[in-house]
Design a protein around this motif. Structure first.
Motif, PDB file in Angstrom:
ATOM      1  N   HIS A 168       0.815  -1.217   0.000  1.00 12.89           N
ATOM      2  CA  HIS A 168       0.000   0.000   0.000  1.00 12.89           C
ATOM      3  C   HIS A 168       0.852   1.274   0.000  1.00 12.89           C
ATOM      4  CE1 HIS A 168      -3.622  -2.342   0.376  1.00 12.89           C
ATOM      5  NE2 HIS A 168      -3.168  -2.936   1.467  1.00 12.89           N
ATOM      6  N   MET A 214       3.664   2.403  -1.413  1.00  9.42           N
ATOM      7  CA  MET A 214       4.583   2.000  -2.473  1.00  9.42           C
ATOM      8  C   MET A 214       5.946   2.681  -2.371  1.00  9.42           C
ATOM      9  SD  MET A 214       4.400  -0.135  -5.111  1.00  9.42           S
ATOM     10  CE  MET A 214       2.617  -0.298  -5.274  1.00  9.42           C
ATOM     11  N   VAL A 227       6.704  -3.085  -9.905  1.00 11.33           N
ATOM     12  CA  VAL A 227       5.281  -2.765  -9.875  1.00 11.33           C
ATOM     13  C   VAL A 227       4.558  -3.844 -10.672  1.00 11.33           C
ATOM     14  CG1 VAL A 227       3.540  -1.126 -10.646  1.00 11.33           C
ATOM     15  CG2 VAL A 227       5.692  -0.308  -9.663  1.00 11.33           C
ATOM     16  N   THR A 249       0.862  -5.529 -11.647  1.00 11.83           N
ATOM     17  CA  THR A 249      -0.595  -5.592 -11.654  1.00 11.83           C
ATOM     18  C   THR A 249      -1.009  -7.039 -11.890  1.00 11.83           C
ATOM     19  OG1 THR A 249      -0.735  -3.354 -12.528  1.00 11.83           O
ATOM     20  CG2 THR A 249      -2.699  -4.726 -12.713  1.00 11.83           C
ATOM     21  N   SER A 252      -6.946  -1.849 -12.830  1.00 15.69           N
ATOM     22  CA  SER A 252      -5.793  -1.261 -12.163  1.00 15.69           C
ATOM     23  C   SER A 252      -4.791  -0.768 -13.198  1.00 15.69           C
ATOM     24  CB  SER A 252      -5.128  -2.294 -11.242  1.00 15.69           C
ATOM     25  OG  SER A 252      -4.037  -1.726 -10.558  1.00 15.69           O
ATOM     26  N   PRO A 305      -0.858   0.030 -13.694  1.00 17.36           N
ATOM     27  CA  PRO A 305       0.468  -0.098 -13.083  1.00 17.36           C
ATOM     28  C   PRO A 305       1.339   1.134 -13.250  1.00 17.36           C
ATOM     29  CG  PRO A 305       0.401  -1.267 -15.179  1.00 17.36           C
ATOM     30  CD  PRO A 305      -1.008  -0.811 -14.892  1.00 17.36           C
ATOM     31  N   GLN A 351       0.714   4.238 -12.666  1.00 10.76           N
ATOM     32  CA  GLN A 351       0.624   5.157 -11.531  1.00 10.76           C
ATOM     33  C   GLN A 351       1.576   4.729 -10.421  1.00 10.76           C
ATOM     34  OE1 GLN A 351      -3.508   5.243 -10.385  1.00 10.76           O
ATOM     35  NE2 GLN A 351      -4.164   6.316 -12.229  1.00 10.76           N
ATOM     36  N   ASP A 352       1.603   3.418 -10.139  1.00  7.16           N
ATOM     37  CA  ASP A 352       2.518   2.906  -9.121  1.00  7.16           C
ATOM     38  C   ASP A 352       3.969   3.010  -9.577  1.00  7.16           C
ATOM     39  OD1 ASP A 352       0.498   2.314  -7.342  1.00  7.16           O
ATOM     40  OD2 ASP A 352       0.285   0.238  -8.003  1.00  7.16           O
ATOM     41  N   LEU A 367       5.441   6.247  -8.628  1.00  3.97           N
ATOM     42  CA  LEU A 367       5.797   6.327  -7.213  1.00  3.97           C
ATOM     43  C   LEU A 367       7.125   5.632  -6.933  1.00  3.97           C
ATOM     44  CD1 LEU A 367       2.298   5.569  -5.619  1.00  3.97           C
ATOM     45  CD2 LEU A 367       3.417   7.799  -5.823  1.00  3.97           C
ATOM     46  N   VAL A 368       7.319   4.462  -7.543  1.00  5.47           N
ATOM     47  CA  VAL A 368       8.557   3.710  -7.332  1.00  5.47           C
ATOM     48  C   VAL A 368       9.736   4.461  -7.932  1.00  5.47           C
ATOM     49  CG1 VAL A 368       9.804   1.603  -7.989  1.00  5.47           C
ATOM     50  CG2 VAL A 368       7.473   1.460  -7.103  1.00  5.47           C
TER      51      VAL A 368
END
Length: 220
Positions: free
Chosen positions: A121, A123, A140, A142, A150, A152, A154-155, A158-159
């Motif tokens: 959660h 990330m 990341v 999905t 979803s 991937p 977007q995540d 963040l990473v």
């Protein structure tokens, strides 16, 4: 912001095939892939033999064992490395001690750990922790069951912000139709399954995606 990597590695995911079929698919695509993934379903079905057989047939190809380790990190990672894996996967939601154990086995074997971030959660903060613990790649991912709802990318943002493109990987939702979305991020590893293995001409599909990744990597 940190510049993405110039050369993104293409990882071919092999999940629901038998060992003979896997060898055939690798033969058709080997000129265009950098890493072959022995997927979790294959490992469940055939165990370490799948890794041993692929590595014996293609000794110069980087092999990732998608073990998705959650416990006994040192022991389970060692099994995969001993079988010939170059990269082994651990789940990001597991205990730090499990990650540390897997990293220790990787170092002893001259291998690397890729952490699968499914169900993580926080990330960004977790990615930083995992890299500090010695993980090489933060992926990341999905999951198949939620790909219809979803995103991937977007995540991945963040990473990348947390640990940089050189430590980032992406799996799930990458195809020739979506590959251009990697331009702002350019992660170290791009994992593709069905967009290659589900095509009539798998060699052409792998070549086309690899070429697209090369073009993106060269963009400013």
């Amino acid at each position: 912001m940190e510049k993405g990597v110039d050369v993104m590695k293409l990882q071919l995911a092999l999940d629901t095939v038998d060992i003979k079929t896997a060898l055939n698919i690798i033969g058709l695509t080997i000129q265009h892939i950098d890493i072959v993934e022995i997927g979790t379903p294959m490992i469940i079905e055939y165990g370490m033999e799948a890794i041993r057989t692929v590595k014996a047939k293609y000794p110069d190809l980087c092999v990732l064992a998608d073990t998705k380790i959650m416990d006994a990190g040192a022991y389970e990672a060692k099994m995969a490395f001993d079988a010939g894996a170059d990269i082994v996967t651990v789940m990001g939601v597991t205990h730090d001690e499990t990650v540390v154990g897997a990293v220790e086995s990787a170092r002893n074997a001259g291998g690397e750990i890729l952490v699968d971030m499914m169900c993580v959660h926080e990330m960004g903060s977790r990615a930083k922790e995992l890299v500090t613990l010695g993980a090489r790649y933060i992926c990341v991912h999905t999951a198949v069951d939620i790909q219809s709802r979803s995103d991937p990318f977007q995540d991945l943002a963040l990473v990348r912000k947390a640990v940089g493109s050189g430590n980032a990987a992406i799996a799930g939702g990458v195809s020739l139709q979506t590959v251009n979305r990697l331009l702002p991020y350019r992660p170290a590893i791009v994992i593709v399954g069905g967009a290659i293995t589900g095509q009539v001409d798998m060699g052409l599909a792998a070549s086309t995606i690899k070429k697209a990744l090369s073009q993106i990597g060269g963009m400013e």
